[in-house]
Structure formats: structure tokens, C-alpha cells
Design a protein around this motif. Structure first.
Motif, PDB file in Angstrom:
ATOM      1  N   HIS A 120      33.992  63.882  99.426  1.00 47.34           N
ATOM      2  CA  HIS A 120      34.505  62.915 100.266  1.00 47.34           C
ATOM      3  C   HIS A 120      34.773  61.551  99.832  1.00 47.34           C
ATOM      4  N   ILE A 121      35.715  61.709  98.816  1.00 48.05           N
ATOM      5  CA  ILE A 121      36.356  60.557  98.021  1.00 48.05           C
ATOM      6  C   ILE A 121      37.835  60.257  98.750  1.00 48.05           C
ATOM      7  N   LYS A 122      38.038  59.003  98.903  1.00 49.34           N
ATOM      8  CA  LYS A 122      39.422  58.354  99.311  1.00 49.34           C
ATOM      9  C   LYS A 122      39.954  57.444  98.264  1.00 49.34           C
ATOM     10  N   CYS A 123      41.178  57.770  97.743  1.00 47.66           N
ATOM     11  CA  CYS A 123      41.528  57.187  96.554  1.00 47.66           C
ATOM     12  C   CYS A 123      43.089  56.685  96.861  1.00 47.66           C
ATOM     13  N   GLY A 124      43.320  55.417  96.559  1.00 51.23           N
ATOM     14  CA  GLY A 124      44.688  54.879  96.778  1.00 51.23           C
ATOM     15  C   GLY A 124      44.527  53.370  97.106  1.00 51.23           C
ATOM     16  N   PRO A 125      45.271  52.612  96.451  1.00 52.04           N
ATOM     17  CA  PRO A 125      46.055  52.998  95.301  1.00 52.04           C
ATOM     18  C   PRO A 125      45.453  53.262  94.109  1.00 52.04           C
ATOM     19  N   GLY A 126      46.176  53.683  92.809  1.00 51.47           N
ATOM     20  CA  GLY A 126      45.212  53.931  91.748  1.00 51.47           C
ATOM     21  C   GLY A 126      45.936  55.171  90.769  1.00 51.47           C
ATOM     22  N   HIS A 127      45.231  55.389  89.833  1.00 54.12           N
ATOM     23  CA  HIS A 127      45.423  56.580  89.030  1.00 54.12           C
ATOM     24  C   HIS A 127      44.873  57.926  89.329  1.00 54.12           C
ATOM     25  N   GLY A 128      44.083  57.639  90.218  1.00 54.55           N
ATOM     26  CA  GLY A 128      43.463  59.072  91.003  1.00 54.55           C
ATOM     27  C   GLY A 128      42.201  59.045  90.216  1.00 54.55           C
ATOM     28  N   ILE A 129      41.658  60.624  90.274  1.00 51.85           N
ATOM     29  CA  ILE A 129      40.357  60.876  89.499  1.00 51.85           C
ATOM     30  C   ILE A 129      40.657  61.372  88.170  1.00 51.85           C
ATOM     31  N   SER A 130      40.050  60.900  87.089  1.00 46.81           N
ATOM     32  CA  SER A 130      40.465  61.069  85.753  1.00 46.81           C
ATOM     33  C   SER A 130      39.723  61.615  84.922  1.00 46.81           C
ATOM     34  N   ILE A 131      39.858  62.709  84.187  1.00 49.88           N
ATOM     35  CA  ILE A 131      38.838  63.338  83.097  1.00 49.88           C
ATOM     36  C   ILE A 131      39.494  62.731  81.752  1.00 49.88           C
ATOM     37  N   GLY A 132      38.837  61.795  81.139  1.00 54.19           N
ATOM     38  CA  GLY A 132      39.527  61.222  80.073  1.00 54.19           C
ATOM     39  C   GLY A 132      40.072  59.686  80.364  1.00 54.19           C
ATOM     40  N   SER A 133      40.673  59.219  79.252  1.00 55.64           N
ATOM     41  CA  SER A 133      41.162  60.195  78.228  1.00 55.64           C
ATOM     42  C   SER A 133      40.089  60.367  77.199  1.00 55.64           C
ATOM     43  N   LEU A 134      40.342  61.677  76.435  1.00 53.14           N
ATOM     44  CA  LEU A 134      39.354  62.115  75.339  1.00 53.14           C
ATOM     45  C   LEU A 134      40.118  62.327  74.122  1.00 53.14           C
ATOM     46  N   GLY A 135      39.406  62.082  72.901  1.00 54.35           N
ATOM     47  CA  GLY A 135      39.907  62.457  71.682  1.00 54.35           C
ATOM     48  C   GLY A 135      40.759  61.398  71.030  1.00 54.35           C
ATOM     49  N   LYS A 136      40.556  60.374  71.253  1.00 52.29           N
ATOM     50  CA  LYS A 136      41.592  59.167  70.879  1.00 52.29           C
ATOM     51  C   LYS A 136      40.847  58.786  69.317  1.00 52.29           C
ATOM     52  N   PHE A 137      41.769  58.526  68.323  1.00 55.19           N
ATOM     53  CA  PHE A 137      41.521  58.312  66.873  1.00 55.19           C
ATOM     54  C   PHE A 137      40.788  59.715  66.258  1.00 55.19           C
ATOM     55  N   GLY A 138      41.153  60.889  66.978  1.00 60.45           N
ATOM     56  CA  GLY A 138      40.447  62.152  66.428  1.00 60.45           C
ATOM     57  C   GLY A 138      39.202  62.371  66.513  1.00 60.45           C
ATOM     58  N   LEU A 139      38.643  61.426  67.715  1.00 62.05           N
ATOM     59  CA  LEU A 139      37.205  61.660  68.019  1.00 62.05           C
ATOM     60  C   LEU A 139      36.735  63.061  68.511  1.00 62.05           C
ATOM     61  N   SER A 140      35.547  63.421  68.548  1.00 63.02           N
ATOM     62  CA  SER A 140      35.177  64.838  69.276  1.00 63.02           C
ATOM     63  C   SER A 140      34.410  64.272  70.559  1.00 63.02           C
ATOM     64  N   GLU A 141      34.941  64.728  71.478  1.00 62.53           N
ATOM     65  CA  GLU A 141      34.483  64.107  72.712  1.00 62.53           C
ATOM     66  C   GLU A 141      34.228  65.100  73.803  1.00 62.53           C
ATOM     67  N   THR A 142      33.496  65.117  74.834  1.00 63.78           N
ATOM     68  CA  THR A 142      33.270  66.373  75.859  1.00 63.78           C
ATOM     69  C   THR A 142      33.036  65.697  77.101  1.00 63.78           C
ATOM     70  N   VAL A 143      33.614  66.360  78.052  1.00 64.39           N
ATOM     71  CA  VAL A 143      33.189  66.271  79.381  1.00 64.39           C
ATOM     72  C   VAL A 143      33.194  67.770  79.953  1.00 64.39           C
ATOM     73  N   GLU A 144      32.184  67.908  80.902  1.00 62.81           N
ATOM     74  CA  GLU A 144      31.956  69.392  81.439  1.00 62.81           C
ATOM     75  C   GLU A 144      31.341  69.587  82.716  1.00 62.81           C
ATOM     76  N   TYR A 145      31.377  70.512  83.406  1.00 66.13           N
ATOM     77  CA  TYR A 145      30.600  70.760  84.669  1.00 66.13           C
ATOM     78  C   TYR A 145      30.874  69.795  85.703  1.00 66.13           C
TER      79      TYR A 145
END
Length: 387
Positions: free
Chosen positions: A221-246
Motif C-alpha cells: 500500500h505505497i503511493k509514489c510520485g513524483p520520484g524515481h520509484g522504489i529502487s533496489i540499489g544501486s549496488l556494486g559501485k567501485f567493485g564492491l560486493s553488496e546484497t539485497v534479498e527477500y
């Protein structure tokens, strides 16, 4: 850009088992606070907090009404004796209007009001802020509930949780200009077991952003706007090991956003984004209602790299509405680390309000399947032929 001179925060941060009438009340006036809106009351607030944190039976930190308290960036830190603490603001709290006048702890000005190592905390009533900082940061605190808040025009991130476990965020309203950068509504990092529900968020950046270490997050039950939405990340910048799950998103409405549900990772990164379900998504004039981008880059020169953050086991179910761009679905995956196990069921997206057929871009998917009616056609997916 010009921002309004104030940000009004209605904050309520509660533990599940709080008994409000217990414990002693610690009034900041008893610790030397003036409350005239001109004198720095930070020291009095910190002295009061010190006694609150030492108290053993559900104490209350009180900012009395009919006064205006000027405080610089502060950190209210535990670990406290009581696991049930109420932070009650009946009056008004303001921050210095000019950055040159800020007095920051250890010269750190990353946030205005921070809580660290404080479990079972209640923040109630209204705080009026004048700040160019992250408005509210909760760190290394568990079993926390945040609800019935309104944020208006903070020029940086509004609500930040990091290194927390057991969080419920509900009935939050966040409003910032569409052209305001870095004004994420809710930002999670290294935080687990979170429910975000019944929230209305409009910003110039991500409505909700989940970065490294976010796991078991349920949004509904999320209302979004304006904006860039629901974002996973960014991940892995500069070669890093990063995780998002479930991650589970259900009943989300995107209106005039640049993206709907987005997964974005950097080339050269490591780690994974996996085990996610996006269902009952509604788009009204969003540019990319569905987007996976393993080539994310926020500067002008970006180069192909062999490594990539793995994206796996992602499902999109019941996605409908309109897209501002003809390409309503974009799934751009790495040549060397393709996306795997992508499933799409019953989506119907059309190009703008004219009803024109939208299109899809899809590249480098292994074990991609669709079921039911899927418009636009996504060429890299196979019919799973389920009954």
C-alpha cells in the motif's frame, strides 16, 4: 534550487510494548533550556537525555509546549537502561538557518536528529526543522515502529535506517519538490525484517531505496510520485560486493515517476539482488514501470566490465497501467553475469494515455518465463505453459 525555509516533522517512533504512563518525566527546561528560538538549547537537551538514558522505568524526555527550542545537530545515543523510552515534543524544535552557524558533534553534520543504540523508542508530536541535513536517522536500534509522520521539503534524505533489525513504518507522508536531488523518502541500509505500509511519498529521488544489507523487506500500500520509484540499489559501485534479498512489494501505485519498480547495479560490482516479488503494481504515466539495469552509471564515461552483481529469482505479477515512454519494460542484463529466473505473469502496460501498444527491451536472461496475458511482449522470456 530554492527550498522552503522550514521542514515540519511529525514523528512517532514507538516500541510494540510501550506503556506511556510509566516512568519519570525529564523536562528539558529543568536542564537549562531557554526555548526562545534564539539561544542554543543543545546542551540542555543532551543533559536531559543523559538522565533519561540512565533511568530504569520507561522514562519520558519532554520538550514542553508553547516554546521554540533551537538545537544544532544532535545524537541521542544509548545503550540505555530502559528498553521503553518516550521522546515527547509538545513545543517546537528548530535548527540554525545558516550552515555556517551549525555546531556539529565531532564536526559531523550528516544528520540533524539521530538516535543510535536506542531500542523501544517513542517520538511524538511535532518538530519544526530548518535544516539541510538528513532529517531523521535511526541507527543500530531494534524493534522500532515509526508511524503517523509528515515530512515537508527536506532538502536531503528524509528517513534513514541503518544497521537495524525489526522495523515497522506506517502511515508516513513525505513531500519534496520533483526537481530536488538526493531527497530519498525512506532509505534502508544493513537493515532486516522491515514492514513499510500505507505510505504516500513524493520526492525528487527514490521514494524508497534499499541498498546493501537490506533483507526481508515487506512493502505494501505505497503511493509514489513524483520520484524515481522504489529502487533496489544501486549496488556494486567501485567493485564492491553488496546484497539485497527477500523483498516483497504489493499494492504500489506510481504516478508520474521516472521508474516504477527498479533494480540497478553497477558494472564491475559483486554480490547479488535476488528473491524478490513485485505484485499488484499500478503505473500512471511512469517512464519505466519495470526496469532491471545491470549497466547503471551516474556519470558521463562508463565502461564495460566483466563482473556484475547477480540478479536472480525476480517475479512481476499483475502489473498494469500506462507508460510515459514507449519502452515500458526494460530488462538490461550483463553478457557475463546474465539475469536468471525472471518470471512475469499478467502484465498489461500501454504507451501513454492514447492507448498505443508499448514495447519491451530484454537482453541476457537465462530461465526467463511468462504466464498469462503479457503486454507488451517480452521476447527473451518463454511461455511456462502452466494451466
Amino acid at each position: 534550487m530554492a527550498f522552503p525555509r522550514s521542514t515540519c516533522l511529525l514523528l512517532l517512533l514507538a516500541s510494540f510494548l510501550l506503556t506511556p504512563l510509566e516512568g519519570h518525566t525529564f523536562n528539558v527546561m529543568d536542564y537549562g533550556a531557554i526555548g526562545n528560538g534564539r539561544t542554543d538549547d543543545s546542551e540542555a537537551f543532551m543533559k536531559a537525555w543523559s538522565d533519561v538514558c540512565k533511568a530504569s522505568a520507561s522514562p519520558t524526555f519532554l520538550v514542553p509546549g508553547d516554546r521554540r527550542f533551537l538545537i544544532n545537530p544532535v545524537v541521542f545515543e544509548g545503550r540505555c537502561r530502559s528498553k521503553k523510552i518516550k521522546f515527547k515534543v509538545d513545543g517546537t524544535i528548530t535548527a540554525p538557518s545558516e550552515p555556517s552557524k551549525w555546531k556539529c558533534i565531532n564536526k559531523q553534520c550528516h544528520s540533524w536528529i539521530s538516535f543510535k543504540h536506542v531500542d523501544g523508542l517513542v517520538i511524538s508530536d511535532c518538530m519544526y526543522s530548518l535544516t539541510n541535513l538528513q532529517a531523521l536517522v535511526v541507527a543500530r536500534s531494534n524493534n522500532v515502529q515509526l508511524h503517523d509522520l509528515s515530512f515537508k521539503d527536506n532538502p536531503h534524505m528524509h528517513v534513514v535506517f541503518h544497521h537495524c533489525d525489526g522495523v515497522k513504518i506506517s502511515h508516513i507522508s513525505i513531500d519534496a519538490p520533483e526537481d530536488s536531488p538526493n531527497t530519498d523518502g525512506i532509505h534502508l541500509k544493513e537493515t532486516a525484517s522491515v514492514i513499510i505500509e500505507h505510505c504516500t511519498i513524493g520526492t525528487g529521488d527514490d521514494c524508497i531505496s534499499l541498498v546493501d544489507g537490506s533483507t526481508h523487506i515487506d512493502m505494501r500500500h505505497i503511493k509514489c510520485g513524483p520520484g524515481h520509484g522504489i529502487s533496489i540499489g544501486s549496488l556494486g559501485k567501485f567493485g564492491l560486493s553488496e546484497t539485497v534479498e527477500y523483498i516483497h512489494v504489493k499494492d504500489a501505485q506510481f504516478t508520474g515517476t521516472t521508474n516504477g519498480v527498479r533494480i540497478k547495479t553497477w558494472q564491475g560490482g559483486r554480490g547479488h539482488a535476488r528473491n524478490m516479488i513485485f505484485e499488484k503494481i499500478r503505473s500512471s504515466d511512469s517512464e519505466y514501470p519495470i526496469i532491471i539495469d545491470q549497466f547503471y552509471c551516474d556519470h558521463t564515461e562508463c565502461h564495460d566490465k566483466p563482473n556484475a552483481v547477480e540478479i536472480r529469482n525476480i517475479s512481476y505479477i499483475d502489473v498494469k497501467g500506462t507508460s510515459k515512454k514507449e519502452t515500458a519494460v526494460k530488462i538490461a542484463c550483463s553478457d557475463t553475469v546474465p539475469c536468471r529466473d525472471i518470471f512475469i505473469q499478467n502484465i498489461n502496460l500501454i504507451y501513454d494515455q492514447s492507448g498505443k501498444q508499448a514495447s519491451a527491451y530484454c537482453k541476457n536472461v537465462i530461465n526467463g518465463y511468462y504466464h498469462g496475458v503479457v503486454r507488451p511482449n517480452i521476447s527473451c522470456l518463454q511461455n511456462d505453459k502452466l494451466p
